[in-house]
Write a protein that holds these residues in place. Sequence first.
Motif, PDB file in Angstrom:
ATOM      1  N   PHE A 321       0.719  -1.126   0.066  1.00 25.45           N
ATOM      2  CA  PHE A 321      -0.107   0.187  -0.015  1.00 25.45           C
ATOM      3  C   PHE A 321       0.918   1.360   0.034  1.00 25.45           C
ATOM      4  CE2 PHE A 321      -3.222   2.487   2.870  1.00 25.45           C
ATOM      5  CZ  PHE A 321      -3.435   3.082   1.978  1.00 25.45           C
ATOM      6  N   GLY A 322       1.770   1.162   0.925  1.00 22.89           N
ATOM      7  CA  GLY A 322       2.638   2.333   0.948  1.00 22.89           C
ATOM      8  C   GLY A 322       3.736   2.659  -0.444  1.00 22.89           C
ATOM      9  N   GLU A 323       4.063   1.741  -0.857  1.00 28.84           N
ATOM     10  CA  GLU A 323       4.722   1.378  -2.243  1.00 28.84           C
ATOM     11  C   GLU A 323       3.985   2.207  -3.469  1.00 28.84           C
ATOM     12  OE1 GLU A 323       7.529  -2.170  -1.076  1.00 28.84           O
ATOM     13  OE2 GLU A 323       6.077  -2.492  -2.525  1.00 28.84           O
ATOM     14  N   ARG A 324       2.749   1.754  -3.326  1.00 27.76           N
ATOM     15  CA  ARG A 324       1.798   2.297  -4.447  1.00 27.76           C
ATOM     16  C   ARG A 324       1.638   3.844  -4.215  1.00 27.76           C
ATOM     17  NH1 ARG A 324      -2.592  -1.050  -3.227  1.00 27.76           N
ATOM     18  NH2 ARG A 324      -1.231  -2.880  -2.873  1.00 27.76           N
ATOM     19  N   LEU A 325       1.629   4.343  -2.951  1.00 30.60           N
ATOM     20  CA  LEU A 325       1.410   5.649  -2.679  1.00 30.60           C
ATOM     21  C   LEU A 325       2.666   6.628  -3.021  1.00 30.60           C
ATOM     22  CD1 LEU A 325      -0.158   5.557   0.716  1.00 30.60           C
ATOM     23  CD2 LEU A 325      -1.254   6.787  -1.449  1.00 30.60           C
ATOM     24  N   VAL A 326       3.806   5.800  -2.991  1.00 28.70           N
ATOM     25  CA  VAL A 326       5.263   6.409  -3.144  1.00 28.70           C
ATOM     26  C   VAL A 326       5.269   6.487  -4.648  1.00 28.70           C
ATOM     27  CG1 VAL A 326       7.851   6.028  -3.151  1.00 28.70           C
ATOM     28  CG2 VAL A 326       6.399   5.608  -1.082  1.00 28.70           C
ATOM     29  N   ALA A 327       4.785   5.631  -5.353  1.00 27.08           N
ATOM     30  CA  ALA A 327       4.971   5.748  -6.809  1.00 27.08           C
ATOM     31  C   ALA A 327       3.907   6.629  -7.234  1.00 27.08           C
ATOM     32  CB  ALA A 327       4.442   4.010  -7.265  1.00 27.08           C
ATOM     33  N   ALA A 328       2.950   7.028  -6.559  1.00 28.43           N
ATOM     34  CA  ALA A 328       2.066   8.077  -7.217  1.00 28.43           C
ATOM     35  C   ALA A 328       2.629   9.309  -6.687  1.00 28.43           C
ATOM     36  CB  ALA A 328       0.825   7.911  -6.557  1.00 28.43           C
ATOM     37  N   GLY A 329       3.708   9.640  -5.978  1.00 31.16           N
ATOM     38  CA  GLY A 329       4.131  10.835  -5.458  1.00 31.16           C
ATOM     39  C   GLY A 329       3.858  11.135  -4.231  1.00 31.16           C
ATOM     40  N   VAL A 330       2.895  10.285  -3.462  1.00 27.88           N
ATOM     41  CA  VAL A 330       2.369  10.979  -2.301  1.00 27.88           C
ATOM     42  C   VAL A 330       3.447  10.854  -1.293  1.00 27.88           C
ATOM     43  CG1 VAL A 330       0.453  10.425  -0.574  1.00 27.88           C
ATOM     44  CG2 VAL A 330       0.077  10.056  -2.816  1.00 27.88           C
ATOM     45  N   PRO A 331       3.594  12.236  -0.530  1.00 27.17           N
ATOM     46  CA  PRO A 331       4.786  11.972   0.531  1.00 27.17           C
ATOM     47  C   PRO A 331       4.097  11.074   1.818  1.00 27.17           C
ATOM     48  CG  PRO A 331       3.345  14.159   0.663  1.00 27.17           C
ATOM     49  CD  PRO A 331       3.085  13.188  -0.640  1.00 27.17           C
ATOM     50  N   ILE A 332       4.871  10.154   2.132  1.00 28.20           N
ATOM     51  CA  ILE A 332       4.633   9.309   3.286  1.00 28.20           C
ATOM     52  C   ILE A 332       5.742   9.292   4.241  1.00 28.20           C
ATOM     53  CG2 ILE A 332       2.801   8.162   1.969  1.00 28.20           C
ATOM     54  CD1 ILE A 332       4.498   5.627   1.819  1.00 28.20           C
ATOM     55  N   LEU A 333       5.498   8.801   5.302  1.00 28.37           N
ATOM     56  CA  LEU A 333       6.593   8.508   6.350  1.00 28.37           C
ATOM     57  C   LEU A 333       7.394   7.115   5.826  1.00 28.37           C
ATOM     58  CD1 LEU A 333       6.475   8.992  10.058  1.00 28.37           C
ATOM     59  CD2 LEU A 333       7.420   6.863   9.331  1.00 28.37           C
ATOM     60  N   LEU A 334       8.539   7.251   5.580  1.00 26.80           N
ATOM     61  CA  LEU A 334       9.379   5.867   5.502  1.00 26.80           C
ATOM     62  C   LEU A 334      10.313   5.409   6.572  1.00 26.80           C
ATOM     63  CD1 LEU A 334       9.831   7.163   1.801  1.00 26.80           C
ATOM     64  CD2 LEU A 334       8.410   5.241   2.554  1.00 26.80           C
ATOM     65  N   PRO A 335      10.781   4.308   6.616  1.00 24.12           N
ATOM     66  CA  PRO A 335      10.065   3.307   6.028  1.00 24.12           C
ATOM     67  C   PRO A 335       8.562   2.816   6.338  1.00 24.12           C
ATOM     68  CG  PRO A 335      11.715   2.270   7.460  1.00 24.12           C
ATOM     69  CD  PRO A 335      11.866   3.816   7.432  1.00 24.12           C
ATOM     70  N   VAL A 336       7.713   2.444   5.453  1.00 23.83           N
ATOM     71  CA  VAL A 336       6.406   1.950   5.954  1.00 23.83           C
ATOM     72  C   VAL A 336       6.183   1.144   7.234  1.00 23.83           C
ATOM     73  CG1 VAL A 336       4.413   0.970   4.998  1.00 23.83           C
ATOM     74  CG2 VAL A 336       5.733   2.045   3.592  1.00 23.83           C
ATOM     75  N   GLY A 337       5.461   1.514   8.109  1.00 25.92           N
ATOM     76  CA  GLY A 337       5.328   0.826   9.247  1.00 25.92           C
ATOM     77  C   GLY A 337       4.402  -0.526   9.243  1.00 25.92           C
ATOM     78  N   GLY A 338       4.135  -1.127  10.266  1.00 33.89           N
ATOM     79  CA  GLY A 338       3.631  -2.494  10.406  1.00 33.89           C
ATOM     80  C   GLY A 338       2.149  -2.401  10.195  1.00 33.89           C
ATOM     81  N   HIS A 339       1.612  -1.504  10.772  1.00 36.19           N
ATOM     82  CA  HIS A 339      -0.192  -1.406  10.845  1.00 36.19           C
ATOM     83  C   HIS A 339      -0.733  -0.230   9.910  1.00 36.19           C
ATOM     84  CE1 HIS A 339       0.883   1.396  13.896  1.00 36.19           C
ATOM     85  NE2 HIS A 339      -0.422   1.612  13.871  1.00 36.19           N
ATOM     86  N   ALA A 340       0.004   0.467   9.459  1.00 34.29           N
ATOM     87  CA  ALA A 340      -0.612   1.796   8.851  1.00 34.29           C
ATOM     88  C   ALA A 340       0.665   2.478   7.947  1.00 34.29           C
ATOM     89  CB  ALA A 340      -0.954   2.759  10.099  1.00 34.29           C
TER      90      ALA A 340
END
Length: 457
Positions: A321-340
Amino acid sequence: MEPYKIKVVEPIAFTTPQERAEALSAAGYNLFNLPATLITIDLLTDSGTSAMSDRQWSGMMLGDESYAGSRNYFNLERTVRRITGYRHVIPTHQGRVAENLLFTTVLKPGDRVPNNIHFDTTRANVEHNLGVAVDCVVDEAYDVVADHPFKGNMDVAKLDRLIAEVGRERIPLVMLTITNNSGGGQPVSLGNARATSGWCHRHGIPLFFDACRFAENAYFCKQRDPECAQLSIEQIANAFFALGDGCTMSAKKDGLVNIGGFIATNDDALATRLSNMLILIEGFTTYGGLAGRDLEAIARGLEEVLDERYLAHRVGQVRRFGERLVAAGVPILLPVGGHAVYLDALRFLPRIPQPQFPAQALACALYLEGGIRGVEIGGLMFGKPNEATGAWTWPELEMVRLAVPRRVYTDAHLDYVADVCSRLLARRDTIHGLKIVSRAEVLPHFTARLAPVDEAG
Ligand code: P61
């Protein structure tokens, strides 16, 4: 793929943009106030939202509803002892009651409680008992893009500074939250737990784990720490708990149930005091505010959560889920955590200043755009007005958490969420900030009412 097949389904709601706009306005721009029947994908929390297995449901039929000595309590006690090694297992109806019992029992006014990062209920329980909650996580936790395998780790040098400043008598216990929810669901390494435990025990201070997501933490350790690579999830969990004096647990997470929790410890005197308090606020020591059938579901959930195949899918689904967001350029906290996955609102909405609650504005926009509910973990949850001056202090992280319930949504659901996030990013300049209309003193984000800044003036 999912290591299970689906036996029961529940329809989800679809709404029109106008229905959502009206509902959000009636809810005072607070997603906690929305009826769940108006939400398409509910990522508010991974807490109490799991789908139970057929084995758990059948265990519920074996509920023994005796007031005292229910057989399901003994099943739970046996399972918790096996995983944690702690002798005393005190059931509570959810995690915050375990916190309440612990802090009303051990805290004196002015005491300091260090944690990697306190979750909001933990912080609130410390502060309600006139203690001071001190976050001592490593600095990397606050760098949303730093690539560090264990961003949940405690910074032991910060513990040294705290004890030098306030003295050992002012620190009744240290907590370690595995995984570190407020810092992005990031794991703590076994080596760091050992260092924290060593520090605590050198100073004669007990160490308690906030164990809500202990199995996800153990899975990360197995993946990322050569020391754990050959161990089973249960062995890793055993190794963690052996370093502490007890734990608080919300079984609504890694217990795979809809309600329940416990506090467990090896300290006989403390267990007696906690049990006496439990009887006052929850119920007798063998049910703690739960039905016998709930105790059975927790006992079985705690066994299921140790299954590595389950955890590989669970943690993998959140990562994809996180990787799909990163691919779309959405800024997320990295690395992706366990539950969210945590959206970084300061980068998503750089034009909205922190006093206008950018993360809450983003959470509201996600609902308006796609009927998705996340939760703000930022200024609304953790910002504080100074009593004398009225000036606010703001937290370092301003995020929207999209928590993934366990065994509930498929990757197709999360693809939809990623698409909505990406659409929103494309029109981010149309999103407005918010201001507070009303706000409670304790845990304000649950009940606060807000309004768009341009409407409220
Ligand atoms: C959550 F919006 N967490 O993450 P209880 N410790 C830790 C937790 O994550 C936790 C508790 C203790 C929730 C539920 C929640 O403002 C909110 O069983 C690390 O919920 O009492 C709970 O466990 C407390 C969501 C709590 C919120 C407070 O979604």
